[in-house]
Write a protein that holds these residues in place. Sequence first.
Motif, PDB file in Angstrom:
ATOM      1  N   VAL A  60     -16.645  -5.003  72.787  1.00 13.20           N
ATOM      2  CA  VAL A  60     -16.755  -4.290  74.056  1.00 13.20           C
ATOM      3  C   VAL A  60     -15.681  -4.821  74.992  1.00 13.20           C
ATOM      4  CG1 VAL A  60     -18.254  -3.719  76.002  1.00 13.20           C
ATOM      5  CG2 VAL A  60     -19.248  -4.075  73.734  1.00 13.20           C
ATOM      6  N   SER A 105     -18.368   3.697  68.656  1.00 13.96           N
ATOM      7  CA  SER A 105     -17.013   3.666  68.096  1.00 13.96           C
ATOM      8  C   SER A 105     -16.354   5.035  68.190  1.00 13.96           C
ATOM      9  CB  SER A 105     -17.024   3.176  66.644  1.00 13.96           C
ATOM     10  OG  SER A 105     -17.516   4.165  65.766  1.00 13.96           O
ATOM     11  N   TYR A 107     -14.721   0.616  73.492  1.00 16.05           N
ATOM     12  CA  TYR A 107     -15.296   0.049  72.278  1.00 16.05           C
ATOM     13  C   TYR A 107     -14.297   0.145  71.128  1.00 16.05           C
ATOM     14  CZ  TYR A 107     -19.250   0.885  75.319  1.00 16.05           C
ATOM     15  OH  TYR A 107     -20.074   0.898  76.410  1.00 16.05           O
TER      16      TYR A 107
END
Length: 366
Positions: free
Chosen positions: A9, A103, A115
């Motif tokens: 993250v 993702s 991400y």
Amino acid sequence: MKQLNKISVFYRNRKVGELSMTPDNRLCAFQYDKEWLLSGFSVSPLDLPLKSDLFIAKPEPFWGNFGIFEDSLPDGYGRYLLNRMLKKQGVDDSSLTPIQRLSIVGNSGMGALSYFPESFVGKEKTLPELDYLQQLALDVLSEKTDTGADILYFNSGNSGGCRPKCLYRDEEGAWIVKFRHIYDPQDMGKMEFRYNEIARLCGIEVPDFKLLQGKYFASKRFDIENRVRLHIATAGALLSESIYQPKLDYKTLLHLTGFLTQDSVQVDEMFRRMVFNVLTNNKDDHAKNFSFICREGKWSLAPAYDLTRSPEGYHGEHATSVNNNGLPEIKDMLAVGETVRISHKKGMELIDSVFENCKEILAERF
């Protein structure tokens, strides 16, 4: 869809931490990066305080995900489009973990979190004419066509909500443009424009807004400031409140505003928003329609958004109750105000001020 059980993250170009799936693949686990612990801030003060602990998400209400990361995912309209795109590729949307979903969002979501590694679904599509996009949205939502979901998805910016949207940029900056859903009236854009004009008269902060082509409501993106993305968190994320099982009360929202901002002026602002929503029949006042901005650890109330007439609400009641009443009266608003030291006298003054400025759009019961 590639198998992933861990992603990083990021906040802008700084690593915040690692998000992974537990061994049984049911829950998310998060841990802050060591460098972030030294100079960063809590991305979600109630859920993820700035500690070195390994945090494990609860099974509900976000399907094993943390609220702050669930905020990055599309819901409603965006989730519907993604489902259709994945189905064409033979991927069962319901089988994806929160990690896989995040993702897919990668660096394309709202706010400052991103991400990595990213998973790419299809190819990006350029923004077509707004009239074409509106008609395409209506055709896809009414199941009249099996093509075009990718065009709509890649221009939606993973934004939430049930209504079709697209990201739009011009010489004045970055905007979110809203389109009609199949059940909306033809003048939906003009209605929301007028609601925002009146909200501003009531002393409520709203983003800059305008009508494109005289019919498409456009709201300035408040997650971008001087071309820099800001960290945004909805009340739903911060309080772990789902919009699918609404049980939030404005009393909690007022206390959350005070806790995060430590500013009575911003608490008064939240009180005005409550009054405005009640008086004008905006019953779609769920937990994701209130947000906060974090600027390097300092929290403030984000501008108000999704202000429009919505009389259906949740079974005819407000998504967020007032004093545990889904069809609140003035006495309920005064009661929750008093819990945050807004006296009866001051509460009536705030209510009267909003009432005077929004007479033309008052709910019938007022």
